[in-house]
Write a protein that holds these residues in place. Structure first.
Motif, PDB file in Angstrom:
ATOM      1  N   MET A   1       0.929   7.095  -9.476  1.00 47.18           N
ATOM      2  CA  MET A   1       1.210   5.574  -9.202  1.00 47.18           C
ATOM      3  C   MET A   1      -0.017   4.974  -9.932  1.00 47.18           C
ATOM      4  N   ASP A   2      -0.162   4.065 -10.590  1.00 45.10           N
ATOM      5  CA  ASP A   2      -1.194   3.651 -11.313  1.00 45.10           C
ATOM      6  C   ASP A   2      -2.125   2.738 -10.301  1.00 45.10           C
ATOM      7  N   GLN A   3      -3.335   2.406 -10.552  1.00 42.59           N
ATOM      8  CA  GLN A   3      -4.394   1.938  -9.801  1.00 42.59           C
ATOM      9  C   GLN A   3      -4.046   0.412  -9.282  1.00 42.59           C
ATOM     10  N   GLN A   4      -3.313  -0.277 -10.210  1.00 46.55           N
ATOM     11  CA  GLN A   4      -3.189  -1.466  -9.948  1.00 46.55           C
ATOM     12  C   GLN A   4      -1.969  -1.780  -8.932  1.00 46.55           C
ATOM     13  N   VAL A   5      -1.059  -0.601  -8.957  1.00 50.35           N
ATOM     14  CA  VAL A   5      -0.040  -0.960  -7.819  1.00 50.35           C
ATOM     15  C   VAL A   5      -0.444  -0.582  -6.533  1.00 50.35           C
ATOM     16  N   LYS A   6      -1.569   0.448  -6.817  1.00 50.26           N
ATOM     17  CA  LYS A   6      -2.204   1.024  -5.330  1.00 50.26           C
ATOM     18  C   LYS A   6      -2.981  -0.271  -4.677  1.00 50.26           C
ATOM     19  N   ASP A   7      -3.656  -0.786  -5.581  1.00 50.22           N
ATOM     20  CA  ASP A   7      -4.645  -1.978  -5.028  1.00 50.22           C
ATOM     21  C   ASP A   7      -3.605  -3.180  -4.648  1.00 50.22           C
ATOM     22  N   LYS A   8      -2.403  -3.332  -5.348  1.00 48.22           N
ATOM     23  CA  LYS A   8      -1.598  -4.731  -4.836  1.00 48.22           C
ATOM     24  C   LYS A   8      -1.177  -4.206  -3.300  1.00 48.22           C
ATOM     25  N   ILE A   9      -0.661  -2.756  -3.094  1.00 44.40           N
ATOM     26  CA  ILE A   9      -0.050  -2.243  -1.691  1.00 44.40           C
ATOM     27  C   ILE A   9      -1.427  -2.492  -0.736  1.00 44.40           C
ATOM     28  N   GLU A  10      -2.691  -1.946  -1.370  1.00 41.76           N
ATOM     29  CA  GLU A  10      -3.757  -1.862  -0.068  1.00 41.76           C
ATOM     30  C   GLU A  10      -4.290  -3.354  -0.023  1.00 41.76           C
ATOM     31  N   ASN A  11      -3.883  -4.382  -0.814  1.00 35.97           N
ATOM     32  CA  ASN A  11      -4.071  -5.443  -0.469  1.00 35.97           C
ATOM     33  C   ASN A  11      -3.416  -6.268   0.247  1.00 35.97           C
ATOM     34  N   GLU A  12      -2.132  -5.955   0.425  1.00 35.45           N
ATOM     35  CA  GLU A  12      -1.108  -6.523   1.472  1.00 35.45           C
ATOM     36  C   GLU A  12      -1.474  -6.042   3.067  1.00 35.45           C
ATOM     37  N   ILE A  13      -1.838  -4.672   2.849  1.00 35.10           N
ATOM     38  CA  ILE A  13      -1.864  -4.085   4.156  1.00 35.10           C
ATOM     39  C   ILE A  13      -3.293  -4.228   4.759  1.00 35.10           C
ATOM     40  N   THR A  14      -4.162  -4.715   3.919  1.00 36.79           N
ATOM     41  CA  THR A  14      -5.506  -5.094   4.226  1.00 36.79           C
ATOM     42  C   THR A  14      -5.611  -6.435   4.748  1.00 36.79           C
ATOM     43  N   ASN A  15      -4.834  -7.487   4.271  1.00 33.92           N
ATOM     44  CA  ASN A  15      -4.993  -8.596   4.418  1.00 33.92           C
ATOM     45  C   ASN A  15      -4.016  -9.280   5.402  1.00 33.92           C
ATOM     46  N   ASN A  16      -3.066  -8.235   5.777  1.00 36.42           N
ATOM     47  CA  ASN A  16      -1.977  -8.626   6.851  1.00 36.42           C
ATOM     48  C   ASN A  16      -2.192  -7.626   8.049  1.00 36.42           C
ATOM     49  N   GLU A  17      -2.572  -8.007   9.016  1.00 34.28           N
ATOM     50  CA  GLU A  17      -2.438  -6.810  10.164  1.00 34.28           C
ATOM     51  C   GLU A  17      -1.229  -6.250  10.347  1.00 34.28           C
ATOM     52  N   VAL A  18      -0.264  -6.994  10.589  1.00 33.38           N
ATOM     53  CA  VAL A  18       1.199  -6.490  10.510  1.00 33.38           C
ATOM     54  C   VAL A  18       2.033  -6.714   9.071  1.00 33.38           C
ATOM     55  N   CYS A  19       2.309  -5.735   8.482  1.00 35.61           N
ATOM     56  CA  CYS A  19       2.913  -5.699   7.180  1.00 35.61           C
ATOM     57  C   CYS A  19       4.064  -5.095   7.064  1.00 35.61           C
ATOM     58  N   LEU A  20       5.309  -5.576   6.658  1.00 35.43           N
ATOM     59  CA  LEU A  20       6.372  -4.998   6.558  1.00 35.43           C
ATOM     60  C   LEU A  20       7.008  -5.079   5.205  1.00 35.43           C
ATOM     61  N   PHE A  21       7.070  -3.793   4.658  1.00 37.25           N
ATOM     62  CA  PHE A  21       7.521  -3.539   3.062  1.00 37.25           C
ATOM     63  C   PHE A  21       9.019  -3.623   3.444  1.00 37.25           C
ATOM     64  N   MET A  22       9.746  -4.515   2.810  1.00 38.68           N
ATOM     65  CA  MET A  22      11.317  -4.464   3.067  1.00 38.68           C
ATOM     66  C   MET A  22      12.041  -5.065   2.090  1.00 38.68           C
ATOM     67  N   LYS A  23      13.337  -4.957   2.138  1.00 43.28           N
ATOM     68  CA  LYS A  23      14.345  -5.501   1.078  1.00 43.28           C
ATOM     69  C   LYS A  23      14.593  -6.843   1.452  1.00 43.28           C
ATOM     70  N   GLY A  24      14.199  -7.980   0.748  1.00 38.06           N
ATOM     71  CA  GLY A  24      14.678  -9.410   1.232  1.00 38.06           C
ATOM     72  C   GLY A  24      13.201  -9.747   1.704  1.00 38.06           C
TER      73      GLY A  24
END
Lengths: 90, 110
Positions: free
Chosen positions: B1-24
């Motif tokens: 997985m490239d760094q840019q994707v990893k950063d995007k993911i970590e950005n979401e879970i860092t900035n949102n205490e409760v974060c749900l990766f979901m469909k829709g």
């Protein structure tokens, strides 16, 4: 059988699923239900002594890895329940 | 997985205490499993961010590598992977989820 046919068969039959799980968990009791009849949506309960001391996430990951990459690919949905089998008698 | 994707993911879970990766989205879930988890979070009146993996294929695949978990949805609380639909449902049914949220100081319905 379905998987004898060439091409991207996006399905898995109950026997194949059970065999994969039993291969990784020889002592396991495995109950599988076909939820949709399309070889793609199953529920499975796996009871094994190998889950002892493992968190739920670790237990589920152990089952997913026994499916050798098929989970989320050939197998779309697997509603999973894992339980520790206590003691040799089980 | 490239760094840019990893950063995007970590950005979401860092900035949102409760974060749900979901469909829709939480308002319009596009998969039964994703809907089940959003319903549980709504029932418990938990504020959460829904990340629609269908809108970003790189996150849809990257998150599975990130958590070493092959399916969607995936729930994160304070950057910690809690589980997918089966585990969240089981935790909700046996009261573990409420206790977990309490331990993590996440506001929820008593």
């Amino acid at each position: 059988m379905a998987n004898g046919v060439h091409g991207a068969i996006m399905a898995m039959n109950v026997k194949e699923l059970e065999a994969l799980i039993k291969e990784a968990f020889p002592d396991a009791t495995v109950e599988i239900q076909d939820l949709a009849g399309d070889g793609n949506h199953y529920s499975a309960t796996v009871i094994s002594s190998q889950f002892a001391g493992k968190s739920k996430i670790e237990q589920h990951k152990m089952v997913y890895s026994s499916l050798k990459g098929k989970m989320g690919n050939q197998l779309h949905a697997l509603a999973l329940k894992t339980k520790e089998k206590n003691g040799p008698a089980g | 997985m490239d760094q840019q994707v990893k950063d995007k993911i970590e950005n979401e879970i860092t900035n949102n205490e409760v974060c749900l990766f979901m469909k829709g989205t939480p308002e319009v879930p596009e998969c039964g499993f994703s809907m089940a988890v959003t319903n549980i979070l709504k029932l418990l009146e938990v504020n959460f961010k829904g990340v629609n993996v269908l809108a970003d294929q790189s996150i849809r695949e990257g998150i599975k590598v990130y958590s070493e978990w092959p399916t969607i949805p995936q729930l994160y609380v304070k950057k910690e992977f809690v589980g997918g639909c089966d585990i969240i449902k089981e935790m909700f049914e046996n009261g573990e989820l409420k206790k977990y949220l309490q331990d993590k100081n996440i506001s929820h319905k008593q």
